[in-house]
Design an enzyme around this catalytic site. Structure first.
Site, PDB file in Angstrom:
ATOM      1  N   ARG A   1      44.407  45.266  39.057  1.00  0.00           N
ATOM      2  CA  ARG A   1      43.058  45.601  39.538  1.00  0.00           C
ATOM      3  C   ARG A   1      42.854  47.108  39.491  1.00  0.00           C
ATOM      4  NH1 ARG A   1      41.614  42.902  45.095  1.00  0.00           N
ATOM      5  NH2 ARG A   1      39.505  43.507  44.446  1.00  0.00           N
TER       6      ARG A   1
ATOM      7  N   CYS B   1      41.033  49.910  49.382  1.00  0.00           N
ATOM      8  CA  CYS B   1      41.471  48.693  48.707  1.00  0.00           C
ATOM      9  C   CYS B   1      40.220  48.044  48.123  1.00  0.00           C
ATOM     10  CB  CYS B   1      42.206  47.765  49.680  1.00  0.00           C
ATOM     11  SG  CYS B   1      41.233  47.311  51.132  1.00  0.00           S
TER      12      CYS B   1
END
Length: 276
Positions: free
Chosen positions: A176, A232
């Site tokens: 990611r 995050c």
């Protein structure tokens, strides 16, 4: 100072501390509460990631924005928590949800909040007590005293991109971060200049938090006196990294609460892919 407590530590204080069950499963949002109702650590009360530890999703702010503070404070008060209460939060997700609770309490000025090492399943497997009883508590009055130094806004992050003295930490899975895949948010990549520290690297192979010397080695490339902004996907799994950095002696660590899901809600914000 350590913010992580052991099973033995909690077992000796079950009637002397407030215990908060934070179990939550992103793919099944009712499962955590169902598990709590079925069985939990004695005297624990339940706080839900999306109903209690987050606010309503809007255009900006990310997938798990800050909760409405007045509502959250009322819930803390109803749970018998004030500024003098010692609190231990736990989950079954490697400490991610419990660390979100820990960060929120510290943001509101509370200094006696901890995360249980190992999580609920290991607590039970090792023979520590569990119950399905939900014990009533005496309401107290929680008075927030904001510590704004713990919070980074999208504007702070924009400025940090241009300031090499500020370190950005991306806590998501490596693919990611690299922009190779994005299973949750609509745009892949990372914030420019961010360094990658996957949050689960806080844990040993058997799911306990790493010892202090191991955390110090993990973050050894980061200057201790640097301002560090951690993010995050939505401001939840960044919290274990915030906690671990704090454990390792970093004193200027901030959470970008909106995180990647907020960053990409502004089309003008730059996006990086691959290694920096």
């Amino acid at each position: 100072m350590s913010y992580i407590v052991s099973f033995d530590w909690l077992a000796e204080r079950l009637d002397a501390v407030s215990i908060i069950d934070c179990r939550f499963y992103l793919g099944n949002p009712t499962r955590g509460l169902e598990e709590y109702i079925r069985e939990h650590i004695p005297n624990a009360l339940y706080f839900d990631l999306e109903k209690d530890l987050s606010g309503n999703v809007q255009t900006h702010g990310g997938r798990h924005p800050l909760p409405d503070v007045s509502e959250f404070v009322a819930k803390l008060s109803a749970a018998g928590i004030d500024q003098q209460t010692t609190i231990v939060a736990y989950d079954d997700q490697g400490g991610a949800m419990a660390a979100r609770f820990w960060w929120l309490l510290r943001y509101l000025g509370h200094r006696h909040v901890y995360v249980l090492d190992g999580g609920y399943t290991k607590w039970k497997e090792r023979g520590y007590p569990t119950t399905n009883a939900i014990v009533p508590v005496k309401e107290r009055t929680f008075l927030p005293q904001y510590d704004l130094s713990l919070l980074a806004t999208v504007d702070d992050v924009r400025k940090a991109i241009e300031d090499e003295t500020v370190i950005l930490v991306d806590s998501r899975e490596r693919n990611r971060y690299l922009g190779i895949e994005e299973p949750i948010d609509r745009v892949a990549g990372h914030i420019p200049r961010a360094k990658h520290f996957f949050w689960k690297e806080n844990l040993t192979a058997d799911g306990f938090w790493k010892e202090l010397n191991e955390q110090e080695k993990r973050f050894a490339a980061l200057p201790k006196d640097a301002r560090i902004i951690v993010y995050c996907g939505s401001g939840v799994t960044a919290c274990p990294n915030v906690l671990a950095l704090s454990e390792a002696g970093y004193s200027n660590v901030q959470l970008y609460v909106g995180s990647w899901s907020d960053w990409i809600s502004y089309p003008e914000n730059p996006i990086a892919k691959g290694e920096n």
